[in-house]
Design an enzyme around this catalytic site. Structure first.
Site, PDB file in Angstrom:
ATOM      1  N   TYR A 141       0.860  -1.190   0.000  1.00 38.14           N
ATOM      2  CA  TYR A 141       0.000   0.000   0.000  1.00 38.14           C
ATOM      3  C   TYR A 141       0.891   1.233   0.000  1.00 38.14           C
ATOM      4  CZ  TYR A 141      -3.489   3.464   1.427  1.00 38.14           C
ATOM      5  OH  TYR A 141      -4.307   4.574   1.480  1.00 38.14           O
ATOM      6  N   ASP A 236       9.491   2.897  -0.199  1.00 40.20           N
ATOM      7  CA  ASP A 236       8.429   3.598   0.507  1.00 40.20           C
ATOM      8  C   ASP A 236       8.627   3.345   1.998  1.00 40.20           C
ATOM      9  OD1 ASP A 236       6.200   4.614   1.656  1.00 40.20           O
ATOM     10  OD2 ASP A 236       4.747   3.570   0.381  1.00 40.20           O
ATOM     11  N   LYS A 264       4.388  10.122   8.279  1.00 39.66           N
ATOM     12  CA  LYS A 264       4.144   9.643   9.650  1.00 39.66           C
ATOM     13  C   LYS A 264       5.113  10.274  10.664  1.00 39.66           C
ATOM     14  CE  LYS A 264       1.893   5.412   8.039  1.00 39.66           C
ATOM     15  NZ  LYS A 264       0.494   5.318   8.392  1.00 39.66           N
TER      16      LYS A 264
HETATM   17  C1  LIG Z   1       3.888   2.445   3.323  1.00 39.83           C
HETATM   18  C2  LIG Z   1       2.853   3.506   3.180  1.00 39.83           C
HETATM   19  N1  LIG Z   1       2.898   4.341   2.135  1.00 39.83           N
HETATM   20  C3  LIG Z   1       2.004   5.324   1.968  1.00 39.83           C
HETATM   21  C4  LIG Z   1       0.975   5.504   2.863  1.00 39.83           C
HETATM   22  C5  LIG Z   1       0.000   6.615   2.683  1.00 39.83           C
HETATM   23  O1  LIG Z   1       0.225   7.597   3.641  1.00 39.83           O
HETATM   24  P1  LIG Z   1      -0.939   8.644   4.043  1.00 39.83           P
HETATM   25  O2  LIG Z   1      -1.998   7.860   4.729  1.00 39.83           O
HETATM   26  O3  LIG Z   1      -0.220   9.632   4.933  1.00 39.83           O
HETATM   27  O4  LIG Z   1      -1.398   9.271   2.779  1.00 39.83           O
HETATM   28  C6  LIG Z   1       0.882   4.657   3.975  1.00 39.83           C
HETATM   29  C7  LIG Z   1      -0.201   4.811   4.950  1.00 39.83           C
HETATM   30  O5  LIG Z   1      -0.388   4.067   5.846  1.00 39.83           O
HETATM   31  C8  LIG Z   1       1.849   3.637   4.135  1.00 39.83           C
HETATM   32  O6  LIG Z   1       1.820   2.805   5.183  1.00 39.83           O
END
Ligand SMILES: Cc1ncc(COP(=O)(O)O)c(C=O)c1O
Length: 422
Positions: A141, A236, A264
């Site tokens: 994700y 990521d 985060k």
């Molecule tokens: C690995 C990863 N990338 C991207 C995202 C998306 O981040 P956001 O919810 O701040 O848009 C998340 C969200 O949990 C994530 O865990």
């Protein structure tokens, strides 16, 4: 108003009563508690119930809630005004701090969420390579950007099915799906789409199919394959960055991505994100280069002050990662012992302070298909029991549970005590 009334009323004005779907507890038979405040490792709901928080706002609150250093920093910057949409010294401070304390980041662009960070990193990679296709992994994700919302059916490498209504076929026709921890699936894509793949994006420690750490040899091969094929490797680290180690999962594996995405923890609990990496790639961003990406709120000084204070606190106390590892070991061992005593089939996947308890008969959970075999009914029973017992765990089998610096041995003991009565 109490928990029940607030949630009932919320449903009238916000779809599902929430602003992000997982918060609605659709997999559980209980309503979500309505959280009023947090202090350290504990949170309190509107009915006055207290919970030990193992969700940490889905990752950001590694220092616990209401951390004094972070709150003090924010108060100082609030006195100056809320935002100017102009360059500020505090955004330089945070950008420089990340570039100088984290490896593989020469330059950085601030954004406002993890989704923005990953979609912008992909756009930059496409602009840099002048190629369109991206590879992501089934079960990975990277936010709700259309190009990432692809559901991979079994063995589907080329035919993409949108994972959500509203995602046009055209948005995902350049998204290719590979299987996590399976380098052959990546190799097949590079062979089939020679010179067409702009980037591979991966969570080096997956957290969104439950926690599944990548195998090192898989990441090493992935790095080599991207280099050989002129594709950008994007790690990521929205979840794993500053979490599994200060310098992220890439430091644990000793692998150098071309670009990294963060969010985060780096915002200290405020809406924040960033992407950064090799200077020659980053300089392709507007205004120094042709790839356009912008944001009214990007680099907001209040957010930057919270981020800077949080990262500095972590970096000044690097032993805290050893502490969290120790707590993680204790929790993992305790859960395994309870499972043995009670005859429950489960597997604990953990990377330092990120953890998922998979209720499964599998001998390991290292792929998306392993994760999907989990007994989600059993998980729901577990989560409901824990939450009712004052232990706030994620309400889904396919999410990560987090430990932070504010957790104590007593918090772990309480977790295990409640689990024993499941
Ligand atoms: C690995 C990863 N990338 C991207 C995202 C998306 O981040 P956001 O919810 O701040 O848009 C998340 C969200 O949990 C994530 O865990």
């Amino acid at each position: 108003m109490n928990n029940k009334d607030i949630f009932q009323e919320s449903r009238k004005y916000m779809p599902g009563g929430v602003n992000s779907p997982v918060r609605a507890y659709t997999a559980l038979n209980i309503d979500p508690p309505i959280i009023k405040r947090g202090q350290g490792s504990h949170i309190f709901d509107e009915d006055g119930n207290e919970y030990i928080d193992f969700v940490e706002a889905w990752g950001p609150m590694i220092l616990g809630h209401n951390n004094k250093k972070v709150m003090d920093a924010v108060k100082v910057y609030l006195e100056y005004g809320v935002g100017f949409g102009a360059p500020t010294e505090i955004e330089l401070k945070l950008a420089k701090y990340i570039c100088t304390t984290v490896d593989n980041v020469d330059m950085l662009r601030m954004v406002n969420s993890g989704t923005e960070a990953t979609m912008s990193a992909v756009k930059l990679a496409r602009g840099y390579t002048k190629r369109d296709k991206i590879v992501k992994f089934a079960g990975g994700y990277h936010g709700h950007f259309d190009g990432f919302l692809v559901e991979a059916g079994s063995g589907v490498l080329t035919e993409n099915i949108p994972g959500s209504p509203g995602v046009p076929k055209g948005s995902i026709e350049n998204t290719l799906i590979a299987q996590y921890n399976d380098i052959e699936s990546v190799k097949a894509l590079f062979e089939r789409y020679k010179d067409e793949i702009a980037a591979v994006i991966i969570e080096p420690v997956a957290g969104n199919m439950g926690v599944i750490p990548a195998k090192r040899e898989f990441l090493v091969s992935l790095r080599n394959m991207c280099t050989q094929n002129g594709a950008i490797l994007i790690f990521d680290e929205v979840m794993s960055g500053f979490r599994v180690a200060y310098k992220g999962a890439q430091s644990l594996y000793g692998i150098k991505p071309d670009l990294t995405t963060f969010a985060k923890i780096m915002g200290g609990g405020f809406p924040c994100g960033a992407y950064g990496g090799r200077r020659d790639i980053m300089e392709k961003l507007s205004p120094t280069g042709p790839v356009y990406q912008a944001g009214t709120m990007s680099g907001n000084p209040i957010v930057m002050s919270a981020g800077y204070a949080s990262l500095k606190e972590l970096h000044d106390n690097l032993d805290c990662y050893k502490y969290m590892e120790k707590l993680g070991q204790k929790l993992e061992a305790g859960i395994n012992e309870i499972a043995k005593e009670k005859g429950i089939s489960l597997i604990v996947n953990r990377c330092v302070n990120m953890m998922t308890v998979f209720f499964t008969d599998c001998s390991e959970v290292s792929t998306y298909s392993d994760a999907k075999k989990s007994n989600t009914k059993m998980f729901s029973r577990f989560a409901e029991h824990m939450i009712k017992g004052g232990v706030y765990v994620p309400p889904s089998q396919f999410e990560a549970m987090f430990l932070g610096t504010a957790h104590t041995e007593a918090d772990i003991d309480k977790f295990l005590e409640v689990m024993k009565t499941m």
